[in-house]
Design an enzyme around this catalytic site. Structure first.
Site, short mmCIF file in Angstrom:
data_model
loop_
_atom_site.label_atom_id
_atom_site.label_comp_id
_atom_site.label_asym_id
_atom_site.label_seq_id
_atom_site.Cartn_x
_atom_site.Cartn_y
_atom_site.Cartn_z
N LYS A 37 0.61 3.48 -2.94
CA LYS A 37 -0.55 4.37 -3.15
C LYS A 37 -0.15 5.84 -3.07
O LYS A 37 -0.80 6.70 -3.68
CB LYS A 37 -1.65 4.06 -2.12
CG LYS A 37 -2.28 2.68 -2.33
CD LYS A 37 -3.14 2.25 -1.16
CE LYS A 37 -3.75 0.86 -1.40
NZ LYS A 37 -4.34 0.25 -0.21
N TYR A 94 -4.51 3.74 7.62
CA TYR A 94 -5.86 3.17 7.57
C TYR A 94 -6.72 3.68 8.73
O TYR A 94 -6.61 4.84 9.11
CB TYR A 94 -5.81 1.63 7.54
CG TYR A 94 -4.77 1.08 6.62
CD1 TYR A 94 -4.85 1.35 5.25
CD2 TYR A 94 -3.71 0.33 7.08
CE1 TYR A 94 -3.90 0.85 4.39
CE2 TYR A 94 -2.75 -0.17 6.21
CZ TYR A 94 -2.86 0.10 4.88
OH TYR A 94 -1.92 -0.38 4.03
N TYR A 134 -2.50 -2.39 -10.61
CA TYR A 134 -2.51 -2.26 -9.15
C TYR A 134 -1.63 -3.34 -8.49
O TYR A 134 -0.83 -3.04 -7.61
CB TYR A 134 -3.96 -2.32 -8.64
CG TYR A 134 -4.06 -2.32 -7.13
CD1 TYR A 134 -3.91 -1.14 -6.40
CD2 TYR A 134 -4.30 -3.49 -6.43
CE1 TYR A 134 -3.98 -1.15 -5.00
CE2 TYR A 134 -4.38 -3.51 -5.05
CZ TYR A 134 -4.23 -2.34 -4.34
OH TYR A 134 -4.29 -2.35 -2.97
N SER A 174 0.80 -1.24 0.00
CA SER A 174 0.00 0.00 0.00
C SER A 174 0.83 1.28 0.00
O SER A 174 0.28 2.36 -0.24
CB SER A 174 -0.91 0.02 1.22
OG SER A 174 -2.05 -0.75 0.95
N VAL A 215 1.26 -3.77 3.79
CA VAL A 215 1.14 -5.06 4.50
C VAL A 215 2.39 -5.93 4.43
O VAL A 215 2.44 -6.96 5.11
CB VAL A 215 -0.08 -5.91 4.05
CG1 VAL A 215 -1.37 -5.37 4.61
CG2 VAL A 215 -0.12 -6.09 2.57
#
Ligand code: GLN
Length: 304
Positions: free
Chosen positions: A64, A239, A188, A61, A257
């Site tokens: 991103k 998050y 992705y 992530s 992660v």
């Protein structure tokens, strides 16, 4: 500084046993939970590394953040934020409900999977070209041409991505993705599989801390880009733990992660941390603790 980093690693080592490495992407389960690395770079270019700071791991992530940069460069702020929100979320990162955020008709923010897929959709190019352009941007920011995809992780995620497929197909059904669903998903997965080490991450952090300026990169609106990205990292980067993290640490950060944390202290430091044992939110359990202690020791909290 090296002494401090060594102490922080030592003190947080036991915590690794309280978390778990991610296993929903099978290859991530092979990580050693006790590996811990940290690299911190200051604005004058001094580099301090400790532990497994040169150990490679995939961005997951964390990609991103750089994907959002590229989508903004390609489309401008207005277009990007007409397709994805700027709202923090209380949903976990892989929430299906977040595809269409409550009373908003778009995903809540670019750091949750649904929002990140929309961002990837917005990146110029088709399929693999999107991910390759992102890889090149990361190579430029870090001045490291050796950064590449980890093919095994890419294939491992692609083969087991039922939830991400569900999110992407739902987005398509809601008319929130323009491109071909499988192409967006493929880009992705590729961006998540980009492999770096703590030093590379610290360089990205330093680039942000430096208001998106680097000797080889000149963006007209670098200042604006930096403040936008840092604000999104601060509100959404960890998050549904982002609020507590802001109170405890107070440094714009983004986790993945695989166990990485990218952090940027405006005008001061870029930080990269690795610790694959994760807490309930999917953040590195050791990484969060080290950031908390580092923030106290070096007075990093931007709200103080
Ligand atoms: N590739 C991972 C996924 O989409 C990234 C998630 C994460 O790092 N939180 O599930």
């Amino acid at each position: 500084m090296e002494k401090l980093l060594g102490k922080l690693i030592q003190e947080s080592r036991d915590l690794a046993g309280h978390g778990r490495v991610a296993d929903y992407i099978p290859i991530l389960a092979e990580a050693c939970p006790n590996d811990i690395g940290i690299c911190i770079m200051d604005i004058d270019g001094n580099i301090h590394g400790k532990g497994s700071y040169d150990h490679g791991f995939t961005l997951q992530s964390i990609s991103k953040v750089m994907a959002l940069m590229l989508a903004l460069l390609d489309n401008g702020k207005q277009k990007v934020f007409s397709r994805v929100g700027m709202k923090p979320t209380i949903e976990p990162f892989n929430s299906l409900h977040d595809a269409r955020h409550y009373n908003q008709r778009i995903p809540s923010n670019p750091m949750i999977n649904a929002g990140a897929m929309v961002v990837t959709d917005l990146i110029g190019g088709r399929g693999r070209e999107k991910a390759d352009r992102l890889l090149n941007l990361i190579r430029d920011i870090t001045s490291n041409p050796n950064i590449d995809y980890d093919e095994e992780t890419y294939l491992s995620e692609k083969g087991t991505a039922e939830r991400n497929r569900a999110i992407a197909y739902l987005l398509k059904d809601l008319r929130l993705l323009d491109g071909d669903v499988e192409e967006v998903l493929d880009a992705y997965f590729r961006q998540c599989s980009i492999q770096m080490d703590c030093m590379d991450l610290a360089k990205v952090g330093l680039f942000l801390a430096n208001r998106c300026k680097a000797p080889n990169i000149i963006w007209d609106d670098g200042e604006e880009m930096a403040s936008l990205i840092l604000a999104i990292m601060n509100t959404c980067g960890m998050y549904d733990f982002s609020g507590e993290y802001a109170v405890k640490v107070g440094v714009p950060s983004k986790s993945g992660v695989a166990g990485g944390i990218l952090a940027a202290v405006p005008n001061r430091f870029g930080i990269g941390i690795y610790g694959p044992s994760l807490d309930q939110y999917g953040n590195s359990i050791v990484g969060c603790k080290i950031m908390e202690e580092l923030s106290k020791e070096l007075d990093l909290n931007i709200f103080r």
